[in-house]
Design a protein around this motif. Structure first.
Motif, PDB file in Angstrom:
ATOM      1  N   MET A 251       8.258   6.483  10.520  1.00  0.00           N
ATOM      2  CA  MET A 251       7.089   6.937  11.269  1.00  0.00           C
ATOM      3  C   MET A 251       5.804   6.787  10.461  1.00  0.00           C
ATOM      4  O   MET A 251       4.706   6.856  11.016  1.00  0.00           O
ATOM      5  N   SER A 252       5.933   6.583   9.156  1.00  0.00           N
ATOM      6  CA  SER A 252       4.736   6.309   8.348  1.00  0.00           C
ATOM      7  C   SER A 252       4.170   4.925   8.646  1.00  0.00           C
ATOM      8  O   SER A 252       3.055   4.614   8.228  1.00  0.00           O
ATOM      9  N   VAL A 253       4.943   4.095   9.361  1.00  0.00           N
ATOM     10  CA  VAL A 253       4.556   2.724   9.706  1.00  0.00           C
ATOM     11  C   VAL A 253       4.062   2.008   8.445  1.00  0.00           C
ATOM     12  O   VAL A 253       2.985   1.396   8.415  1.00  0.00           O
ATOM     13  N   SER A 254       4.867   2.098   7.419  1.00  0.00           N
ATOM     14  CA  SER A 254       4.519   1.530   6.122  1.00  0.00           C
ATOM     15  C   SER A 254       5.628   0.594   5.663  1.00  0.00           C
ATOM     16  O   SER A 254       6.800   0.987   5.613  1.00  0.00           O
ATOM     17  N   ARG A 255       5.262  -0.627   5.328  1.00  0.00           N
ATOM     18  CA  ARG A 255       6.265  -1.568   4.845  1.00  0.00           C
ATOM     19  C   ARG A 255       6.816  -1.125   3.491  1.00  0.00           C
ATOM     20  O   ARG A 255       7.969  -1.398   3.163  1.00  0.00           O
ATOM     21  N   SER A 256       6.001  -0.435   2.681  1.00  0.00           N
ATOM     22  CA  SER A 256       6.487   0.055   1.388  1.00  0.00           C
ATOM     23  C   SER A 256       7.628   1.036   1.584  1.00  0.00           C
ATOM     24  O   SER A 256       8.610   1.034   0.823  1.00  0.00           O
ATOM     25  N   ALA A 257       7.517   1.877   2.610  1.00  0.00           N
ATOM     26  CA  ALA A 257       8.563   2.854   2.878  1.00  0.00           C
ATOM     27  C   ALA A 257       9.855   2.178   3.332  1.00  0.00           C
ATOM     28  O   ALA A 257      10.950   2.518   2.872  1.00  0.00           O
ATOM     29  N   ILE A 258       9.726   1.200   4.222  1.00  0.00           N
ATOM     30  CA  ILE A 258      10.921   0.518   4.731  1.00  0.00           C
ATOM     31  C   ILE A 258      11.588  -0.295   3.631  1.00  0.00           C
ATOM     32  O   ILE A 258      12.823  -0.300   3.488  1.00  0.00           O
ATOM     33  N   LEU A 259      10.813  -0.978   2.828  1.00  0.00           N
ATOM     34  CA  LEU A 259      11.388  -1.727   1.718  1.00  0.00           C
ATOM     35  C   LEU A 259      12.022  -0.786   0.699  1.00  0.00           C
ATOM     36  O   LEU A 259      13.036  -1.108   0.086  1.00  0.00           O
ATOM     37  N   GLY A 260      11.432   0.409   0.530  1.00  0.00           N
ATOM     38  CA  GLY A 260      12.050   1.417  -0.325  1.00  0.00           C
ATOM     39  C   GLY A 260      13.392   1.860   0.207  1.00  0.00           C
ATOM     40  O   GLY A 260      14.339   2.078  -0.563  1.00  0.00           O
ATOM     41  N   LEU A 261      13.514   1.973   1.535  1.00  0.00           N
ATOM     42  CA  LEU A 261      14.791   2.314   2.146  1.00  0.00           C
ATOM     43  C   LEU A 261      15.835   1.243   1.867  1.00  0.00           C
ATOM     44  O   LEU A 261      17.001   1.547   1.552  1.00  0.00           O
ATOM     45  N   PHE A 262      15.434  -0.015   1.944  1.00  0.00           N
ATOM     46  CA  PHE A 262      16.378  -1.102   1.653  1.00  0.00           C
ATOM     47  C   PHE A 262      16.777  -1.094   0.175  1.00  0.00           C
ATOM     48  O   PHE A 262      17.923  -1.405  -0.163  1.00  0.00           O
ATOM     49  N   VAL A 263      15.852  -0.731  -0.703  1.00  0.00           N
ATOM     50  CA  VAL A 263      16.184  -0.622  -2.123  1.00  0.00           C
ATOM     51  C   VAL A 263      17.266   0.438  -2.332  1.00  0.00           C
ATOM     52  O   VAL A 263      18.228   0.240  -3.093  1.00  0.00           O
ATOM     53  N   VAL A 264      17.127   1.571  -1.654  1.00  0.00           N
ATOM     54  CA  VAL A 264      18.131   2.639  -1.746  1.00  0.00           C
ATOM     55  C   VAL A 264      19.491   2.129  -1.298  1.00  0.00           C
ATOM     56  O   VAL A 264      20.524   2.381  -1.955  1.00  0.00           O
ATOM     57  N   MET A 265      19.516   1.384  -0.203  1.00  0.00           N
ATOM     58  CA  MET A 265      20.792   0.864   0.309  1.00  0.00           C
ATOM     59  C   MET A 265      21.408  -0.143  -0.659  1.00  0.00           C
ATOM     60  O   MET A 265      22.623  -0.131  -0.898  1.00  0.00           O
ATOM     61  N   VAL A 266      20.567  -0.993  -1.238  1.00  0.00           N
ATOM     62  CA  VAL A 266      21.075  -2.005  -2.176  1.00  0.00           C
ATOM     63  C   VAL A 266      21.678  -1.345  -3.414  1.00  0.00           C
ATOM     64  O   VAL A 266      22.686  -1.802  -3.957  1.00  0.00           O
ATOM     65  N   VAL A 267      21.077  -0.244  -3.863  1.00  0.00           N
ATOM     66  CA  VAL A 267      21.568   0.425  -5.072  1.00  0.00           C
ATOM     67  C   VAL A 267      22.819   1.260  -4.779  1.00  0.00           C
ATOM     68  O   VAL A 267      23.754   1.289  -5.584  1.00  0.00           O
TER      69      VAL A 267
END
Length: 448
Positions: A251-267
């Motif tokens: 809901m922040s409509v932020s690409r940094s937030a979404i890419l951060g979510l993918f980083v969490v999943m990758v780790v």
């Protein structure tokens, strides 16, 4: 005349109170103090400050500086000192502080405007607070139980701005204006940002990007608490916090937030059992469908922001900063022009903390920043290797995921300009240091 014999007065023996052991004063619990700091950090809107103190008047910054004072005062007494054994976080903080001090000296070798000088002084105060957060956490936590308690409270604290963000997103009302304490002054605008027809909530943070990256960094800690919860009555509450944080993140409509979510999943996903991975992928897919149905256009907007990276105006503007940064760094390569002195009002906006650190603190400061970010990851991973307990190993990997979010996220915006994400990441560093110490030096973790 007979003399009357004097009557001897007999006194009953005086009962002396039994000697009891001296009452031992209890140590002040750092986790309790950090809990107060978390309330100030997450509940009080970051844009409200104590007016006469300027930027240094943020309540969370003031509490953080007091943490450093308390830490330093405690080290003066052998009985109360929190220092027990080796702690790499201390070295990291010293190196980081020296880089900032060197840049401060370098700044005073050139003509400074009044605004730059004030910003440089403010920078020293902020760094003192960040040091206090990391040191109290790294050295003060005495057991895994206390670390677990702090983890829970971090998640609970981050759930509050997530809840506020959801209210802002759906109603467009800036509810944080009702959360400020009397006497505080508003610094910044109370108007919500908009993108593609959606309100971009900030929660109690100063900007939607900051909120999104904070939630991405805290999400793995929330997942750990929910997965390993052994009390059925609390399990629903912990999963509710996971859902709240994960739902507010896009809901922040932020690409940094979404890419951060993918980083969490990758780790995290490679370290999970195949059963967990399958469930996570199914839940992630189902959640995306539900959110697409409930909030039409949001998922498509977020995915479109990611797909156009490198081709949109925002990306080209950021890459266009490189030439200007290289030219400025070449003039003062070692120590930069002074921490916190590269003011957007005087120069330009730099949406990249690595570039900003190169400008303000030079190559020495950039190295200190990389050391700060990498040390959280390294300490968490070493703690994971040192432990044989599955729950502890998972907790270490979750802290590593939080550190990875910062390593990536600091390249997408000037993080040190935002108080909440910076405070959270120094707190994460402290937690990684405490976990490393508890797993590798258990003999030094007992309270004396």
């Amino acid at each position: 005349m007979t003399s009357t014999p004097s009557v001897e007065r007999v006194h009953p023996p005086v009962r002396r109170p039994e000697r009891r052991g001296r009452r031992v004063k209890k140590r002040v619990d750092p986790v309790t103090i950090m809990t107060f700091f978390l309330v100030v950090l997450f509940v009080m809107p970051a844009r409200y400050i104590v007016g006469p103190l300027g930027g240094a008047g943020s309540p969370s910054s003031m509490v953080a500086v007091l943490l450093l004072v308390w830490y330093l005062m405690s080290t003066l007494s052998p009985r109360w000192t929190p220092i027990r054994g080796r702690q790499p976080v201390r070295v990291v903080i010293v190196v980081f502080a020296l880089a900032v001090l060197a840049s401060y000296v370098a700044a005073n070798t050139r003509p400074l405007s009044g605004d730059e000088l004030n910003a440089a002084d403010l920078g020293l105060v902020l760094v003192a607070g960040w040091a206090g957060i990391a040191l109290v956490t790294a050295d003060g936590i005495t057991s895994m139980d206390r670390l677990e308690t702090l983890r829970q409270r971090i998640v609970m604290g981050a759930s509050f701005p997530a809840l506020v963000a959801m209210i802002q997103f759906f109603t467009g009302i800036e509810v944080t204006q009702y959360l400020a304490l009397p006497g505080l002054v508003e610094k910044g605008s109370a108007v919500l940002f908009e993108r593609e027809g959606f309100f971009r909530p900030s929660g109690t943070a100063t900007h939607p990007i900051e909120l999104g990256v904070v939630l991405a960094a805290v999400l793995p800690l929330a997942l750990h608490g929910a997965i390993f919860c052994r009390i059925p009555e609390q399990r629903r509450k912990r999963w509710a916090m996971v859902v709240l944080i994960a739902a507010a993140l896009p809901m922040s409509v932020s690409r940094s937030a979404i890419l951060g979510l993918f980083v969490v999943m990758v780790v995290l996903l490679p370290t999970w059992p195949s059963e967990w991975r399958l469930r996570a992928i199914l839940i992630f897919g189902a959640s995306s469908i539900v959110m697409r149905l409930m909030i039409p256009g949001l998922i498509g907007t977020v995915l479109n922001l990611i797909s156009v990276i490198g081709a949109d105006e925002n990306s080209t503007t950021r890459t266009g900063d490189y030439d200007a940064v290289i030219a400025a760094v070449s003039q003062r390569p070692l120590f930069g022009q002074g921490f916190a002195t590269y003011l957007p009002s005087m120069y330009r906006v730099i949406d990249n903390q690595y570039l900003m650190s190169s400008l303000e603190t030079g190559l020495f400061g950039l190295g200190a920043l990389l050391l700060f970010l990498a040390s959280g990851w390294v300490l968490a991973r070493r703690a994971r290797r040192a432990s044989t307990d599955p729950e502890t190993r998972h907790l270490a990997q979750c802290f590593a995921a939080s550190a990875a979010v910062a390593i990536f996220g600091f390249g997408t915006f000037d993080a040190f300009s935002f108080p909440m994400i910076t405070n959270v990441m120094f707190l994460i560093l402290g937690c990684c240091g405490a976990l490393w110490r508890l797993q590798t030096q258990p003999s030094h973790s007992v309270v004396r």
